[in-house]
Motif scaffolding. Structure first.
Motif, PDB file in Angstrom:
ATOM      1  N   MET A   1       0.693  -1.116   0.171  1.00 37.04           N
ATOM      2  CA  MET A   1       0.121  -0.070   0.046  1.00 37.04           C
ATOM      3  C   MET A   1       0.883   1.357   0.081  1.00 37.04           C
ATOM      4  O   MET A   1       0.643   2.248  -0.708  1.00 37.04           O
ATOM      5  N   LYS A   2       1.929   1.070   0.816  1.00 38.22           N
ATOM      6  CA  LYS A   2       2.755   2.338   0.977  1.00 38.22           C
ATOM      7  C   LYS A   2       3.518   2.493  -0.360  1.00 38.22           C
ATOM      8  O   LYS A   2       3.592   3.899  -0.863  1.00 38.22           O
ATOM      9  N   ASP A   3       3.946   1.546  -1.015  1.00 38.41           N
ATOM     10  CA  ASP A   3       4.908   1.392  -2.259  1.00 38.41           C
ATOM     11  C   ASP A   3       3.844   1.918  -3.322  1.00 38.41           C
ATOM     12  O   ASP A   3       4.332   3.077  -4.109  1.00 38.41           O
ATOM     13  N   LYS A   4       2.692   1.800  -3.409  1.00 42.12           N
ATOM     14  CA  LYS A   4       1.586   2.504  -4.306  1.00 42.12           C
ATOM     15  C   LYS A   4       1.211   3.665  -4.366  1.00 42.12           C
ATOM     16  O   LYS A   4       1.474   4.646  -5.163  1.00 42.12           O
ATOM     17  N   LEU A   5       1.202   4.313  -3.042  1.00 47.54           N
ATOM     18  CA  LEU A   5       1.108   5.657  -2.669  1.00 47.54           C
ATOM     19  C   LEU A   5       2.362   6.412  -3.317  1.00 47.54           C
ATOM     20  O   LEU A   5       2.280   7.588  -3.763  1.00 47.54           O
ATOM     21  N   ASN A   6       3.652   5.940  -2.808  1.00 48.81           N
ATOM     22  CA  ASN A   6       4.857   6.405  -3.210  1.00 48.81           C
ATOM     23  C   ASN A   6       4.918   6.673  -4.507  1.00 48.81           C
ATOM     24  O   ASN A   6       5.106   7.787  -4.972  1.00 48.81           O
ATOM     25  N   LYS A   7       4.455   5.439  -5.352  1.00 49.04           N
ATOM     26  CA  LYS A   7       4.602   5.652  -6.709  1.00 49.04           C
ATOM     27  C   LYS A   7       3.709   6.715  -7.424  1.00 49.04           C
ATOM     28  O   LYS A   7       3.971   7.258  -8.405  1.00 49.04           O
ATOM     29  N   ARG A   8       2.483   6.522  -6.859  1.00 55.97           N
ATOM     30  CA  ARG A   8       1.341   7.724  -7.224  1.00 55.97           C
ATOM     31  C   ARG A   8       1.968   8.987  -7.224  1.00 55.97           C
ATOM     32  O   ARG A   8       2.022  10.133  -7.870  1.00 55.97           O
ATOM     33  N   PHE A   9       2.517   9.206  -5.981  1.00 52.50           N
ATOM     34  CA  PHE A   9       2.956  10.765  -5.770  1.00 52.50           C
ATOM     35  C   PHE A   9       4.067  11.123  -6.566  1.00 52.50           C
ATOM     36  O   PHE A   9       4.244  12.089  -6.984  1.00 52.50           O
ATOM     37  N   LYS A  10       5.075  10.044  -6.644  1.00 51.94           N
ATOM     38  CA  LYS A  10       6.125  10.153  -7.764  1.00 51.94           C
ATOM     39  C   LYS A  10       5.642  10.573  -9.306  1.00 51.94           C
ATOM     40  O   LYS A  10       6.181  11.513  -9.654  1.00 51.94           O
ATOM     41  N   ILE A  11       4.479   9.818  -9.776  1.00 50.96           N
ATOM     42  CA  ILE A  11       4.191  10.324 -10.864  1.00 50.96           C
ATOM     43  C   ILE A  11       3.219  11.562 -11.073  1.00 50.96           C
ATOM     44  O   ILE A  11       3.612  12.362 -11.790  1.00 50.96           O
ATOM     45  N   TRP A  12       2.670  11.930  -9.917  1.00 51.34           N
ATOM     46  CA  TRP A  12       1.995  13.090  -9.770  1.00 51.34           C
ATOM     47  C   TRP A  12       3.093  14.307  -9.522  1.00 51.34           C
ATOM     48  O   TRP A  12       2.523  15.494 -10.345  1.00 51.34           O
ATOM     49  N   PHE A  13       3.967  13.850  -9.124  1.00 50.37           N
ATOM     50  CA  PHE A  13       5.291  15.090  -8.811  1.00 50.37           C
ATOM     51  C   PHE A  13       5.711  15.397 -10.180  1.00 50.37           C
ATOM     52  O   PHE A  13       6.091  16.371 -10.682  1.00 50.37           O
ATOM     53  N   SER A  14       6.055  14.162 -11.086  1.00 48.21           N
ATOM     54  CA  SER A  14       6.796  14.423 -12.180  1.00 48.21           C
ATOM     55  C   SER A  14       5.834  15.083 -13.265  1.00 48.21           C
ATOM     56  O   SER A  14       6.423  15.962 -14.184  1.00 48.21           O
ATOM     57  N   MET A  15       4.501  14.974 -13.083  1.00 49.15           N
ATOM     58  CA  MET A  15       3.352  15.582 -14.175  1.00 49.15           C
ATOM     59  C   MET A  15       3.261  17.089 -13.817  1.00 49.15           C
ATOM     60  O   MET A  15       3.427  17.812 -14.871  1.00 49.15           O
ATOM     61  N   ILE A  16       3.491  17.434 -12.491  1.00 51.77           N
ATOM     62  CA  ILE A  16       3.447  18.776 -12.008  1.00 51.77           C
ATOM     63  C   ILE A  16       4.822  19.558 -12.587  1.00 51.77           C
ATOM     64  O   ILE A  16       4.561  20.678 -13.047  1.00 51.77           O
ATOM     65  N   LYS A  17       5.826  18.748 -12.382  1.00 52.60           N
ATOM     66  CA  LYS A  17       7.091  19.495 -12.718  1.00 52.60           C
ATOM     67  C   LYS A  17       7.254  19.574 -14.294  1.00 52.60           C
ATOM     68  O   LYS A  17       7.673  20.580 -14.812  1.00 52.60           O
TER      69      LYS A  17
END
Length: 134
Positions: A1-17
């Motif tokens: 669960m934590k890995d999924k959230l971490n991966k989603r956050f990284k994807i979201w952050f790269s999109m924002i960037k």
């Protein structure tokens, strides 16, 4: 669960960037476009306002105001960019985009004129409120 959230956050952050980089490039292109003689006057005027606001060291709504301070940057600047781009002929805008690749490598220039205009708006609003209260 934590890995999924971490991966989603990284994807979201790269999109924002990526979106921030695109906005930065568009601001640079508008900066170059308003200096060109073949851009219509009304497009130059809108471009100057958008670039001035984006590069201004002072925001219309200060960033220390919770939510609204950053919301103006997330709404006003992209709307202004889109409006200005629609007013500029696409071939000119494409040339300016190509030229703007490295325009902000040394940091963004400060637009103190736009900052002074925003300070004047705040002073007028503050004065108006004071007059109504007194």
């Amino acid at each position: 669960m934590k890995d999924k959230l971490n991966k989603r956050f990284k994807i979201w952050f790269s999109m924002i960037k990526q979106k921030v980089k695109k906005v930065k490039k568009e601001i640079g292109a508008l900066y170059l476009a308003y200096k060109r003689p073949d851009v219509p006057f009304y497009a130059k005027l809108v471009s100057v306002l958008v670039v001035g606001y984006a590069l201004s060291p002072i925001d219309l709504i200060p960033d220390f105001i919770p939510v609204l301070g950053y919301l103006d940057d997330l709404i006003i600047i992209p709307l202004g960019i889109n409006f200005a781009i629609k007013l500029i002929p696409s071939d000119i805008m494409n040339e300016c985009r190509q030229q703007s690749e490295n325009i902000f490598n040394e940091g963004k220039p400060k637009n103190w004129v736009a900052g002074c205009i925003i300070i004047c708006i705040w002073i007028i609003l503050f004065s108006y409120i004071l007059i109504k209260i007194i």
